[in-house]
Design a protein around this motif. Structure first.
Motif, PDB file in Angstrom:
ATOM      1  N   LEU A  12     -56.865  29.987 -25.384  1.00  0.00           N
ATOM      2  CA  LEU A  12     -55.431  29.879 -25.672  1.00  0.00           C
ATOM      3  C   LEU A  12     -54.782  28.961 -24.648  1.00  0.00           C
ATOM      4  CD1 LEU A  12     -52.635  30.831 -26.866  1.00  0.00           C
ATOM      5  CD2 LEU A  12     -52.727  32.690 -25.179  1.00  0.00           C
ATOM      6  N   VAL A  13     -53.965  28.039 -25.134  1.00  0.00           N
ATOM      7  CA  VAL A  13     -53.116  27.254 -24.239  1.00  0.00           C
ATOM      8  C   VAL A  13     -51.674  27.515 -24.669  1.00  0.00           C
ATOM      9  CG1 VAL A  13     -53.434  25.155 -25.634  1.00  0.00           C
ATOM     10  CG2 VAL A  13     -52.656  24.952 -23.303  1.00  0.00           C
ATOM     11  N   TRP A  14     -50.792  27.842 -23.690  1.00  0.00           N
ATOM     12  CA  TRP A  14     -49.457  28.345 -24.017  1.00  0.00           C
ATOM     13  C   TRP A  14     -48.398  27.555 -23.262  1.00  0.00           C
ATOM     14  CZ3 TRP A  14     -48.246  34.311 -24.291  1.00  0.00           C
ATOM     15  CH2 TRP A  14     -46.910  34.502 -24.663  1.00  0.00           C
ATOM     16  N   ASN A  15     -47.410  27.034 -24.005  1.00  0.00           N
ATOM     17  CA  ASN A  15     -46.275  26.350 -23.391  1.00  0.00           C
ATOM     18  C   ASN A  15     -44.995  26.680 -24.164  1.00  0.00           C
ATOM     19  OD1 ASN A  15     -44.579  23.448 -23.579  1.00  0.00           O
ATOM     20  ND2 ASN A  15     -45.133  24.098 -21.528  1.00  0.00           N
ATOM     21  N   GLY A  16     -44.161  27.523 -23.592  1.00  0.00           N
ATOM     22  CA  GLY A  16     -42.865  27.834 -24.201  1.00  0.00           C
ATOM     23  C   GLY A  16     -42.779  29.235 -24.775  1.00  0.00           C
ATOM     24  N   PRO A  17     -41.603  29.887 -24.623  1.00  0.00           N
ATOM     25  CA  PRO A  17     -41.421  31.262 -25.105  1.00  0.00           C
ATOM     26  C   PRO A  17     -41.145  31.329 -26.611  1.00  0.00           C
ATOM     27  CG  PRO A  17     -39.432  30.489 -24.024  1.00  0.00           C
ATOM     28  CD  PRO A  17     -40.429  29.372 -23.904  1.00  0.00           C
ATOM     29  N   PHE A  18     -41.190  32.549 -27.166  1.00  0.00           N
ATOM     30  CA  PHE A  18     -40.962  32.759 -28.606  1.00  0.00           C
ATOM     31  C   PHE A  18     -39.488  32.876 -28.964  1.00  0.00           C
ATOM     32  CE2 PHE A  18     -45.421  33.737 -28.463  1.00  0.00           C
ATOM     33  CZ  PHE A  18     -45.875  33.250 -29.670  1.00  0.00           C
ATOM     34  N   GLY A  19     -38.693  33.431 -28.058  1.00  0.00           N
ATOM     35  CA  GLY A  19     -37.276  33.635 -28.362  1.00  0.00           C
ATOM     36  C   GLY A  19     -36.421  33.350 -27.156  1.00  0.00           C
ATOM     37  N   ALA A  20     -35.179  33.813 -27.207  1.00  0.00           N
ATOM     38  CA  ALA A  20     -34.254  33.648 -26.078  1.00  0.00           C
ATOM     39  C   ALA A  20     -34.609  34.710 -25.043  1.00  0.00           C
ATOM     40  CB  ALA A  20     -32.820  33.801 -26.570  1.00  0.00           C
ATOM     41  N   PHE A  21     -35.754  34.495 -24.358  1.00  0.00           N
ATOM     42  CA  PHE A  21     -36.389  35.577 -23.591  1.00  0.00           C
ATOM     43  C   PHE A  21     -35.580  36.005 -22.362  1.00  0.00           C
ATOM     44  CE2 PHE A  21     -37.706  32.094 -20.992  1.00  0.00           C
ATOM     45  CZ  PHE A  21     -37.967  32.631 -19.741  1.00  0.00           C
ATOM     46  N   GLU A  22     -34.619  35.190 -21.933  1.00  0.00           N
ATOM     47  CA  GLU A  22     -33.809  35.600 -20.770  1.00  0.00           C
ATOM     48  C   GLU A  22     -32.777  36.660 -21.154  1.00  0.00           C
ATOM     49  OE1 GLU A  22     -34.347  31.008 -20.493  1.00  0.00           O
ATOM     50  OE2 GLU A  22     -33.776  32.458 -22.027  1.00  0.00           O
ATOM     51  N   THR A  23     -32.591  36.862 -22.470  1.00  0.00           N
ATOM     52  CA  THR A  23     -31.520  37.740 -22.947  1.00  0.00           C
ATOM     53  C   THR A  23     -32.075  38.878 -23.799  1.00  0.00           C
ATOM     54  OG1 THR A  23     -30.167  35.723 -23.090  1.00  0.00           O
ATOM     55  CG2 THR A  23     -29.253  37.701 -24.096  1.00  0.00           C
ATOM     56  N   PRO A  24     -32.270  40.080 -23.211  1.00  0.00           N
ATOM     57  CA  PRO A  24     -32.751  41.214 -24.016  1.00  0.00           C
ATOM     58  C   PRO A  24     -31.751  41.529 -25.130  1.00  0.00           C
ATOM     59  CG  PRO A  24     -32.673  41.745 -21.650  1.00  0.00           C
ATOM     60  CD  PRO A  24     -31.980  40.436 -21.829  1.00  0.00           C
ATOM     61  N   PRO A  25     -32.188  41.940 -26.311  1.00  0.00           N
ATOM     62  CA  PRO A  25     -33.560  42.331 -26.676  1.00  0.00           C
ATOM     63  C   PRO A  25     -34.398  41.180 -27.213  1.00  0.00           C
ATOM     64  CG  PRO A  25     -32.092  42.793 -28.501  1.00  0.00           C
ATOM     65  CD  PRO A  25     -31.242  42.163 -27.436  1.00  0.00           C
ATOM     66  N   PHE A  26     -33.950  39.924 -27.010  1.00  0.00           N
ATOM     67  CA  PHE A  26     -34.631  38.786 -27.638  1.00  0.00           C
ATOM     68  C   PHE A  26     -35.814  38.288 -26.809  1.00  0.00           C
ATOM     69  CE2 PHE A  26     -30.015  38.737 -28.629  1.00  0.00           C
ATOM     70  CZ  PHE A  26     -30.133  39.271 -29.905  1.00  0.00           C
ATOM     71  N   ASP A  27     -36.223  39.127 -25.856  1.00  0.00           N
ATOM     72  CA  ASP A  27     -37.423  38.854 -25.053  1.00  0.00           C
ATOM     73  C   ASP A  27     -38.639  39.619 -25.579  1.00  0.00           C
ATOM     74  OD1 ASP A  27     -36.454  41.382 -24.484  1.00  0.00           O
ATOM     75  OD2 ASP A  27     -36.803  41.259 -22.327  1.00  0.00           O
ATOM     76  N   ALA A  28     -38.426  40.472 -26.579  1.00  0.00           N
ATOM     77  CA  ALA A  28     -39.465  41.433 -26.997  1.00  0.00           C
ATOM     78  C   ALA A  28     -40.760  40.756 -27.428  1.00  0.00           C
ATOM     79  CB  ALA A  28     -38.936  42.317 -28.124  1.00  0.00           C
ATOM     80  N   ALA A  29     -40.668  39.733 -28.278  1.00  0.00           N
ATOM     81  CA  ALA A  29     -41.889  39.091 -28.801  1.00  0.00           C
ATOM     82  C   ALA A  29     -42.666  38.408 -27.685  1.00  0.00           C
ATOM     83  CB  ALA A  29     -41.520  38.077 -29.887  1.00  0.00           C
ATOM     84  N   THR A  30     -41.954  37.648 -26.835  1.00  0.00           N
ATOM     85  CA  THR A  30     -42.628  36.940 -25.735  1.00  0.00           C
ATOM     86  C   THR A  30     -43.341  37.926 -24.826  1.00  0.00           C
ATOM     87  OG1 THR A  30     -40.965  35.177 -25.832  1.00  0.00           O
ATOM     88  CG2 THR A  30     -42.286  35.317 -23.828  1.00  0.00           C
ATOM     89  N   MET A  31     -42.667  39.037 -24.483  1.00  0.00           N
ATOM     90  CA  MET A  31     -43.261  40.044 -23.587  1.00  0.00           C
ATOM     91  C   MET A  31     -44.503  40.675 -24.218  1.00  0.00           C
ATOM     92  SD  MET A  31     -41.336  40.023 -20.886  1.00  0.00           S
ATOM     93  CE  MET A  31     -40.608  38.398 -21.048  1.00  0.00           C
ATOM     94  N   GLN A  32     -44.369  41.081 -25.486  1.00  0.00           N
ATOM     95  CA  GLN A  32     -45.491  41.773 -26.137  1.00  0.00           C
ATOM     96  C   GLN A  32     -46.700  40.852 -26.311  1.00  0.00           C
ATOM     97  OE1 GLN A  32     -44.454  44.272 -29.479  1.00  0.00           O
ATOM     98  NE2 GLN A  32     -46.530  44.210 -30.310  1.00  0.00           N
ATOM     99  N   ILE A  33     -46.445  39.621 -26.742  1.00  0.00           N
ATOM    100  CA  ILE A  33     -47.562  38.689 -26.975  1.00  0.00           C
ATOM    101  C   ILE A  33     -48.213  38.291 -25.651  1.00  0.00           C
ATOM    102  CG2 ILE A  33     -48.149  36.386 -27.847  1.00  0.00           C
ATOM    103  CD1 ILE A  33     -45.838  36.930 -29.966  1.00  0.00           C
ATOM    104  N   ALA A  34     -47.389  38.140 -24.593  1.00  0.00           N
ATOM    105  CA  ALA A  34     -47.943  37.833 -23.265  1.00  0.00           C
ATOM    106  C   ALA A  34     -48.882  38.942 -22.801  1.00  0.00           C
ATOM    107  CB  ALA A  34     -46.808  37.646 -22.259  1.00  0.00           C
ATOM    108  N   LYS A  35     -48.483  40.200 -23.045  1.00  0.00           N
ATOM    109  CA  LYS A  35     -49.316  41.336 -22.632  1.00  0.00           C
ATOM    110  C   LYS A  35     -50.606  41.393 -23.454  1.00  0.00           C
ATOM    111  CE  LYS A  35     -45.519  43.999 -20.718  1.00  0.00           C
ATOM    112  NZ  LYS A  35     -44.439  44.945 -20.965  1.00  0.00           N
ATOM    113  N   THR A  36     -50.497  41.058 -24.744  1.00  0.00           N
ATOM    114  CA  THR A  36     -51.698  41.033 -25.590  1.00  0.00           C
ATOM    115  C   THR A  36     -52.676  39.957 -25.104  1.00  0.00           C
ATOM    116  OG1 THR A  36     -50.473  41.837 -27.506  1.00  0.00           O
ATOM    117  CG2 THR A  36     -52.544  40.705 -27.955  1.00  0.00           C
ATOM    118  N   ALA A  37     -52.157  38.764 -24.806  1.00  0.00           N
ATOM    119  CA  ALA A  37     -53.008  37.668 -24.320  1.00  0.00           C
ATOM    120  C   ALA A  37     -53.676  38.056 -22.998  1.00  0.00           C
ATOM    121  CB  ALA A  37     -52.192  36.393 -24.152  1.00  0.00           C
TER     122      ALA A  37
END
Length: 398
Positions: free
Chosen positions: A314-339
């Protein structure tokens, strides 16, 4: 890593080693507030010193506009380096001329010296031969350990490599190993996550990746442009509608290259971007006219996780949503933990880079669980775009 000359083939004992490092660190009230970049180059500094080399640090700090400026002196940074390597670090008030020559003449084997900011001279960024020659007088060997500045053809990052024996330092070597693993010779299937706000900033990146990766996962605001290009209504979302044609060209190029593109099928939408704003999950076909797509939804998260489970790299560059502003960080956080989990489980090699990406992985608490996380913003992006980096090319084994 036979493509590049490394310290393994360098004889540094008794030699004056010009070591280009990245000391462009944040400073507040005369103190360095983040030691990450210093910690990354510490192993190279100590290895050369322990082998009896005279370590002469060259670096830039900020943008002093080609003239001395006390606001950008490296003196407090030299003190911070001493704190990290737990050894004295001398400081020269200039990077060329008599102050530098005198300080170097006073060095014993194993000593460490930091030269003043190379960008106090316009000739540094212009890579002027006379300035390169002045720097070259000060050393016998050149080692580049500053990948983050390797996309610049400056005197201290590229010019010197043509004047003396040149090698990659350990941090540079690690970065090149990781990036070679990610794109040049990956274990397949190879997946790439590309997120961020705008397609326009990553056109070259997307164009290069569709030819190299097996699965391209597009997130962030740029996914909205692709959805719009497919005829979806994206409401009030950030969207570069004028690039719809370009997005369709990228989708066609991916199809021709047998690269699968993964776009969101559902989203977390809200009428305003602010912390804990009222939000709802909808399929991407049902975004209201006054709603903004601010993160991907649960079905999309599952699809991304399935893609990562089927990938080997996997090569990763850039978040999934407006991750600095909860709750719009949820996808980035979850996928990061899965990776990270897949990486720890030896099922995935994961390489990530770019400022927002590093911030997101740190926020998720998993940056140290990825195979490699690059702190080099521009250089990492240019490498992923398939560009040759001057500071790297100069170190290639001839």
């Amino acid at each position: 890593m036979s493509a590049f000359r490394t310290l393994d083939s360098a004889d540094v004992k008794g030699k004056r080693v010009l070591l280009r490092v990245d000391l462009n660190v944040p400073i507040e009230n005369g103190r360095v507030t983040d030691l990450t970049r210093i910690e990354r180059v510490a192993p190279t500094i100590l290895e050369i010193a322990d082998k009896g080399g005279k370590v002469i640090l060259m670096a830039h700090l900020g943008r002093p506009k080609g003239k001395p400026d006390p606001a950008f002196t490296l003196k407090p940074v030299a003190a911070a380096v001493a704190g990290v390597v737990k050894r004295p670090v001398a400081f020269a008030s200039d990077c060329i001329g008599e102050p530098a020559a005198k300080a170097i003449a006073a060095m014993k084997n194993g000593d460490i010296l930091c030269l003043e900011n190379t960008r106090f001279y316009k000739a540094e960024e212009k890579n002027e031969p006379e300035f390169v020659a002045e720097l070259a007088k000060l050393g016998d060997i050149y080692v580049n350990d500053a990948f983050s500045a390797a996309h610049r053809a400056h005197a201290s990052t590229e010019g010197l490599a043509h004047h003396m024996p040149a090698y990659a330092g350990r941090a540079m070597q690690k970065e090149l190993d990781a990036l070679t693993l990610a794109l040049s010779s990956p274990i397949r299937p190879l997946a790439a996550v590309v997120g961020g706000a705008k397609v326009s900033g990553k056109l070259e990146l997307l164009g290069n990746l569709v030819k190299k990766v097996d699965i391209l996962i597009i997130g962030g605001g740029m996914a909205n442009t692709f959805l719009f290009a497919q005829g979806k209504a994206v409401g009030a979302s950030l969207c570069e509608k004028d690039l719809a044609g370009t997005a369709r060209e990228i989708l066609a190029a991916a199809k021709a290259a047998n690269c699968k593109i993964l776009l969101p099928v559902d989203a977390n939408v809200a009428k305003e971007l602010k912390a804990q704003a009222p939000a709802r999950f909808v399929d991407v076909d049902h975004v209201g006219d006054d709603e903004m797509i601010l993160d991907i939804g649960p079905k999309s998260i599952l699809a991304v996780e399935d893609a990562l489970k089927s990938a080997k790299t996997l090569v990763w560059n850039g978040p999934f949503g407006a991750f600095e502003t909860p709750p719009f960080d949820a996808a980035t956080m979850q996928i990061a933990k899965t990776a990270a989990f897949l990486t720890i489980d030896n099922k995935l090699k994961s390489v990530a880079g770019g400022g927002d990406t590093v911030a997101a992985l740190n926020a998720a608490g998993v940056a140290d669980q990825f195979t490699y996380v690059s702190t080099a913003g521009g250089a990492f992006l240019e490498w992923m775009e398939g560009k040759a980096l001057p500071g790297v090319e100069a170190l290639r084994a001839k």
